[in-house]
Structure formats: structure tokens, C-alpha cells
Design a protein around this motif. Structure first.
Motif, PDB file in Angstrom:
ATOM      1  N   PRO A 106       0.624  -0.737  -0.280  1.00  8.90           N
ATOM      2  CA  PRO A 106       0.469  -0.315  -0.321  1.00  8.90           C
ATOM      3  C   PRO A 106       1.259   1.661  -0.487  1.00  8.90           C
ATOM      4  CG  PRO A 106      -1.250  -1.531   1.075  1.00  8.90           C
ATOM      5  CD  PRO A 106       0.190  -2.459   0.794  1.00  8.90           C
ATOM      6  N   GLY A 107       0.812   1.828  -0.398  1.00  6.83           N
ATOM      7  CA  GLY A 107       1.424   2.998  -0.953  1.00  6.83           C
ATOM      8  C   GLY A 107       2.179   3.452  -1.893  1.00  6.83           C
ATOM      9  N   ALA A 108       2.479   2.512  -2.793  1.00  7.93           N
ATOM     10  CA  ALA A 108       3.640   1.598  -3.920  1.00  7.93           C
ATOM     11  C   ALA A 108       4.352   2.841  -4.153  1.00  7.93           C
ATOM     12  CB  ALA A 108       2.644   2.441  -4.935  1.00  7.93           C
ATOM     13  N   HIS A 109       5.586   2.268  -2.500  1.00  9.68           N
ATOM     14  CA  HIS A 109       6.948   3.122  -2.144  1.00  9.68           C
ATOM     15  C   HIS A 109       6.808   4.180  -2.635  1.00  9.68           C
ATOM     16  CE1 HIS A 109       9.670  -0.472  -1.222  1.00  9.68           C
ATOM     17  NE2 HIS A 109       8.301  -0.910  -1.124  1.00  9.68           N
ATOM     18  N   GLY A 110       5.688   5.427  -1.760  1.00 10.08           N
ATOM     19  CA  GLY A 110       5.239   6.701  -2.643  1.00 10.08           C
ATOM     20  C   GLY A 110       4.590   6.758  -3.781  1.00 10.08           C
ATOM     21  N   LEU A 111       5.363   6.451  -4.916  1.00  8.58           N
ATOM     22  CA  LEU A 111       4.690   6.679  -6.397  1.00  8.58           C
ATOM     23  C   LEU A 111       3.310   7.090  -6.223  1.00  8.58           C
ATOM     24  CD1 LEU A 111       6.384   6.751  -8.366  1.00  8.58           C
ATOM     25  CD2 LEU A 111       5.644   4.237  -9.571  1.00  8.58           C
ATOM     26  N   VAL A 112       3.001   7.597  -6.767  1.00  9.34           N
ATOM     27  CA  VAL A 112       1.115   8.775  -6.637  1.00  9.34           C
ATOM     28  C   VAL A 112       0.693   8.906  -8.552  1.00  9.34           C
ATOM     29  CG1 VAL A 112      -0.075   9.977  -5.777  1.00  9.34           C
ATOM     30  CG2 VAL A 112       1.062   9.813  -4.661  1.00  9.34           C
ATOM     31  N   LEU A 113      -0.260   7.706  -8.839  1.00 12.61           N
ATOM     32  CA  LEU A 113      -0.862   8.697 -10.408  1.00 12.61           C
ATOM     33  C   LEU A 113      -1.625   9.285  -9.978  1.00 12.61           C
ATOM     34  CD1 LEU A 113      -0.282   8.885 -13.523  1.00 12.61           C
ATOM     35  CD2 LEU A 113      -1.393   6.035 -13.134  1.00 12.61           C
TER      36      LEU A 113
ATOM     37  N   LEU B 276       8.701  10.403  -7.736  1.00 17.94           N
ATOM     38  CA  LEU B 276       9.983   9.397  -8.478  1.00 17.94           C
ATOM     39  C   LEU B 276      11.124   8.595  -7.503  1.00 17.94           C
ATOM     40  CD1 LEU B 276       8.867   9.409 -11.969  1.00 17.94           C
ATOM     41  CD2 LEU B 276       8.835   7.090 -11.223  1.00 17.94           C
ATOM     42  N   ARG B 277      11.054   8.046  -7.265  1.00 18.92           N
ATOM     43  CA  ARG B 277      12.489   7.899  -6.097  1.00 18.92           C
ATOM     44  C   ARG B 277      13.613   6.811  -6.628  1.00 18.92           C
ATOM     45  NH1 ARG B 277       9.733  10.093  -2.021  1.00 18.92           N
ATOM     46  NH2 ARG B 277      10.265  11.217  -1.229  1.00 18.92           N
ATOM     47  N   ARG B 278      14.803   6.167  -6.701  1.00 21.17           N
ATOM     48  CA  ARG B 278      15.164   5.143  -7.311  1.00 21.17           C
ATOM     49  C   ARG B 278      14.520   3.893  -6.165  1.00 21.17           C
ATOM     50  NH1 ARG B 278      15.926   1.969  -9.229  1.00 21.17           N
ATOM     51  NH2 ARG B 278      17.819   0.943 -10.162  1.00 21.17           N
TER      52      ARG B 278
ATOM     53  N   GLU C  57       6.292  -3.171 -10.369  1.00 16.08           N
ATOM     54  CA  GLU C  57       4.894  -3.191  -9.309  1.00 16.08           C
ATOM     55  C   GLU C  57       4.404  -1.966  -8.742  1.00 16.08           C
ATOM     56  OE1 GLU C  57       8.818  -5.006  -7.443  1.00 16.08           O
ATOM     57  OE2 GLU C  57       8.284  -4.431  -9.235  1.00 16.08           O
ATOM     58  N   HIS C  58       5.453  -1.077  -8.728  1.00 11.55           N
ATOM     59  CA  HIS C  58       4.851  -0.498  -7.749  1.00 11.55           C
ATOM     60  C   HIS C  58       3.837   0.857  -9.333  1.00 11.55           C
ATOM     61  CE1 HIS C  58       7.640  -1.603  -4.728  1.00 11.55           C
ATOM     62  NE2 HIS C  58       8.855  -0.888  -4.767  1.00 11.55           N
ATOM     63  N   LEU C  59       4.557   0.942  -9.826  1.00  6.55           N
ATOM     64  CA  LEU C  59       4.012   1.698 -10.837  1.00  6.55           C
ATOM     65  C   LEU C  59       2.376   0.404 -11.093  1.00  6.55           C
ATOM     66  CD1 LEU C  59       3.388   3.995 -13.012  1.00  6.55           C
ATOM     67  CD2 LEU C  59       4.103   2.667 -14.650  1.00  6.55           C
TER      68      LEU C  59
END
Length: 484
Positions: free
Chosen positions: A318-325, A347-349, A355-357
Motif C-alpha cells: 500500500p502506497g506503492a513506495h510513495g509513487l502516486v498516479l 519518483l525515487r530510485r 510493481e510499484h507503478l
């Protein structure tokens, strides 16, 4: 035991269910596609000869399907206009569906009445390209001779009911269907014939709006025909939703609707104030980007289908490692950002993994729909559980994220012909009232939809954090866009 039938004439086919009038148990079913050719390049035609609906109705009802049926209800696609001349003949093919031809006409009408707020006050909605009132404006501007010959206006379900009754002098519709036209107000329960004239250039005869439990008439063979309604209202009635319930529909675009006791006038135009098939109200908020967000992401990641995208998303957290679309790929209606594009933030390294996208796509789609839910909640609509409809509702990634992002119980009904079932339930109601066994204020109680129930449980706090992450990006990118 009585036997009733429900008929749903969708954009592509006719489906009929025959039900036990007491329990709603489906006894028989019929189906036939509309004999309509797709235009070049695929898609659905914007113009359809209504006789195609009758032909598929006849085919779907073949083989004695309606034997023993005492009453029938009719639902049909919304946003359809059947223009008739003074003799009751079609002036031109019916104008149906999300007709992009009339986008300019919608803007013209909004300006002609004095803006979005004026329309919201008048009829509870702001003209959009698919709506009947907008199609009338397009007709007057593009085919003035056809517009001049138009004496009577009907929608698809009105026309089908009228045909089943043998084209009587009396023409009827219901509150649900009328509320989607753009020239009938759910708040006042009356037509705005001045808006018909504003759009078409002259007055036209409009169907009488009858009550939810009223009969439109009886055929010479003694078959009672109920009021009929739009496809959306029939599906809600077939699902059995009531106060405290919302329905989130996952198509290419998304819609959120809920049962409410009163019409909502929304000056921003985000809420369309529909009436339902029971005498209550059905405010609707739509988003332009739902499953198209998932399909676009699957293509970007080179995945063959949405199931693969779901499997990949489940490998993230949950939260996709900070990735927000922000999924505004086609512009957006909620919030009203017609000319914007989507945004990928955070976007971070460590977040730059497929999978996060994939997870961000599911969360972005559902957060966009949660925004739509919040528009209704912000206007006092009670939402205690959410019915989730559409093929994408079966995806594990949707089912994992929806309860915690919506912050409530989520119900995923088994696929069924809910619009046809709702039409049959309406027929049972009208039949019971005509026989004196049912109250016109209380519909028959039928078996509820067989469904999977999902609870947010311990994930609720996590879901709130993911929502906040989405809202922060939305506010930074489009400040104040969702303020009414």
C-alpha cells in the motif's frame, strides 16, 4: 405465484429475465444482440434505427419465453433521443450514447442559459455531450429540417413501452428516465419546456411522467406494462440498494451514485441529480478515468491483460513506495479539469519498479473514485457500504485496495443482469399495486444479490494514509480543484 418479466435494451443487446413475482428468483432468460452494424473504425454508432431494438426484443422473447407472464417492465440505455413527427413516425434515427458530435452544443447551451450554476438550479445537472437536451441543440444546428419536423420527444425505454402497448395516444415515462434528459427537474418534479425550446428551437410534446409503481397500460392480451426506467435506475433497483448504499461502477470511465432522500443542487456541476426508480433520488458523480487507467498502465508495462497487472500490483505494498498516479488521462470531470493530463509523482530510485507503478495505477483509479464518493459525502449523503460493479471489481488488486481507500464495507455482487432484474421487480410492484396486494409506496422485497463482502478492518489507517498521499499530490498539482 405470479410471473413477471424484465427487459433491458442496452446499447448492444436485449436481455429478458422472467422472475417469480414474490421472491425475484429468475426462472427463464432470453438474449439477442441488436442487429446494428458498427461504424467504420469500430465503436458504437451514434445513430440507430429504433426498429433494431424491436427486432432484438422479438428474438430475445422467442421460444415462448413470456408464456404465463402477467406483467413486464422495460429499462433501456440512457441518453437516447427518439424524435417523432406529429404522426408518431421517426424523423431520423435515434441519437444514442456518448455522442461526441454534440460537445460544442453542450457549451452553447451552458452559455445560453447563463452558465453552469443556472443549469444546476434549473434541472439539477449541467449539459454534457451525451444528454438528450444537448442532442436536441445539435439537431437544431446541424439538421434544421429534421428539428423542425420533430413534434414528439421520447427516450428509448419510453418508445419501447409505447410500442408494446400498440402506440396509444398516451405516452409515458418515469422520474428516473426524465431526470436524465436535461429538461426535467427532480427537485420540482416538472418539465422545463422552455429548455426544450432553447435547445430544439420550438416546443415538442413530452411523455407524461408517472409514478414508480404506476402501470403505463395494459396490452390487448392483458399483459400489464409498468412505468419503465433508465438502465442505471433499473440496475440500482435490481441490486436492491437503499439509504446508506453507494454504487461504484468500474467501466472505462467511472461513476459513483448513492440513494438519497432529496435532490442535490450542485453549483459546480459535479453532481447530476437523477431520480431513482422508487421515488427517492440518485445523485451521480462521474470520473472520466477508471479502467482506462489500468489498461494504459498495462500497455506501458508490456502486460497482456488486467489480470497480469493485478498480479504485479500485489507484489507491491500500500502506497506503492510513495509513487502516486493522478489518473487524469482523458482530462477529468471530478475534479473539473477537462484539459489536463495525468501526473506521476514520487519518483525515487526505490519506487521505480514495475510493481510499484502497477500498484499506483490501481490506487490512483480508486482514489479518484474515492474523491467522487467524498463529493457526495460532503453534501450529506450517507455512505455505509459500497457496491462495486464491473469486470475489474473481480481483480485481486481492486479488492485488496478498495475497502481501505473507500473507508467502508465493499460489496462485490456476482455478475447478473441487474437492469433486467430491476425492470422485473418494477413489473412485480405495478402488478401487486393493480391487484391490491402491494403498497404503491413500498416495492416488493426480493432476494438480495449474491455477493462477496470485503471489510477495511485493520487496513483502514493504512488506507487513510494512502488517500492523504494522493490528496497531497492532487492539491499541489491542481490547487483547489475539488472545492465546490
Amino acid at each position: 405465484m405470479g410471473i413477471v418479466a424484465g427487459l433491458d435494451s442496452s446499447p448492444d443487446f436485449t436481455r429478458i429475465v422472467v422472475c417469480d413475482s414474490d421472491t425475484g428468483a429468475v426462472l427463464r432468460q432470453g438474449y439477442a444482440p441488436h442487429p446494428v452494424e458498427s461504424p467504420e473504425g469500430g465503436g458504437r454508432p451514434a445513430d440507430v434505427d429504433p426498429q433494431a431494438w424491436l427486432l432484438s426484443l422479438g428474438e430475445a422473447a422467442g421460444g415462448g419465453l413470456l408464456e404465463g407472464v402477467q406483467a413486464i417492465g422495460v429499462s433501456a440505455q440512457a441518453n437516447s433521443v427518439v424524435p417523432l413527427d406529429a404522426q408518431g413516425n421517426t424523423v431520423r434515427p435515434a441519437m444514442v450514447g456518448g455522442d461526441k458530435r454534440s460537445q460544442v452544443a453542450a457549451a452553447d447551451l451552458i452559455d445560453a442559459l447563463g452558465g453552469r450554476e443556472a443549469w444546476a438550479q434549473a434541472v439539477g445537472c449541467v449539459p454534457q455531450a451525451p444528454q438528450p437536451v444537448t442532442k436536441l441543440r445539435w439537431l437544431a444546428r446541424t439538421e434544421p429540417e429534421s428539428a423542425a419536423r420533430t413534434a414528439v420527444l421520447m427516450q428509448a425505454h419510453d418508445w419501447l413501452v409505447w410500442q408494446l402497448l400498440g402506440r396509444p395516444v398516451r405516452r409515458t415515462t418515469d422520474r428516473g428516465g426524465a431526470s436524465g434528459t436535461g429538461y426535467w427537474s427532480a427537485a420540482t418534479g416538472a418539465y422545463r419546456s422552455d429548455l426544450v425550446e432553447l435547445a430544439l428551437g420550438h416546443q415538442a410534446m413530452l411523455p407524461e411522467v408517472i409514478g414508480p409503481a404506476d402501470a403505463a397500460g395494459t396490452t390487448p392480451e392483458g399483459l400489464l406494462i409498468s412505468a419503465g426506467t433508465g438502465e442505471t435506475q433499473a440496475a440500482a433497483f435490481g441490486l436492491g440498494i437503499g439509504l446508506g448504499d453507494a454504487v461504484v461502477s468500474l467501466g472505462a470511465s467511472g461513476s459513483v451514485m448513492a440513494v438519497h432522500t432529496e435532490p442535490l443542487v450542485d453549483q459546480s456541476g459535479m453532481i447530476t441529480a437523477l431520480a431513482d426508480a422508487t421515488g427517492m433520488h440518485l445523485p451521480v458523480v462521474t470520473t472520466l478515468n477508471a479502467v482506462r487507467t489500468l489498461r494504459g498502465t498495462a500497455e506501458l508495462l508490456g502486460l497482456p491483460d488486467l489480470e497480469s497487472l493485478s498480479d504485479l500490483a500485489m507484489k507491491s505494498t500500500p502506497g506503492a513506495h510513495g509513487l502516486v498516479l493522478l489518473p487524469y488521462l482523458e482530462g477529468e470531470r471530478t475534479p473539473n479539469l477537462p484539459h489536463t493530463a495525468g501526473t506521476l509523482a514520487g519518483l525515487r530510485r526505490e519506487s521505480m519498479k514495475p510493481e510499484h507503478l502497477a500498484r499506483a495505477a490501481f490506487e490512483g483509479m480508486l482514489c479518484g473514485l474515492a474523491d467522487a464518493l467524498d463529493v457526495l459525502r460532503g453534501r450529506g449523503v450517507d455512505v455505509r457500504r459500497v457496491f462495486l460493479l464491473g469486470a475489474a471489481a473481480e481483480l485481486p488488486a481492486v479488492q485488496a485496495a478498495a475497502p481501505m481507500l473507500f473507508g467502508t464495507q465493499v460489496v462485490v455482487p456476482q455478475p447478473a443482469d441487474y437492469a433486467a432484474i430491476g425492470s422485473a421487480r418494477q413489473a412485480a410492484w405495478a402488478l401487486g399495486v393493480s391487484q391490491g396486494t402491494l403498497d404503491p409506496r413500498t416495492p416488493p422485497v426480493w432476494q438480495g444479490a449474491v455477493a462477496q463482502v470485503l471489510e477495511p478492518g485493520e487496513e483502514l489507517a493504512v488506507g487513510q494514509a494512502v488517500r492523504q498521499q494522493f490528496v497531497s499530490v492532487r492539491e499541489q498539482t491542481h490547487p483547489g480543484a475539488l472545492r465546490a
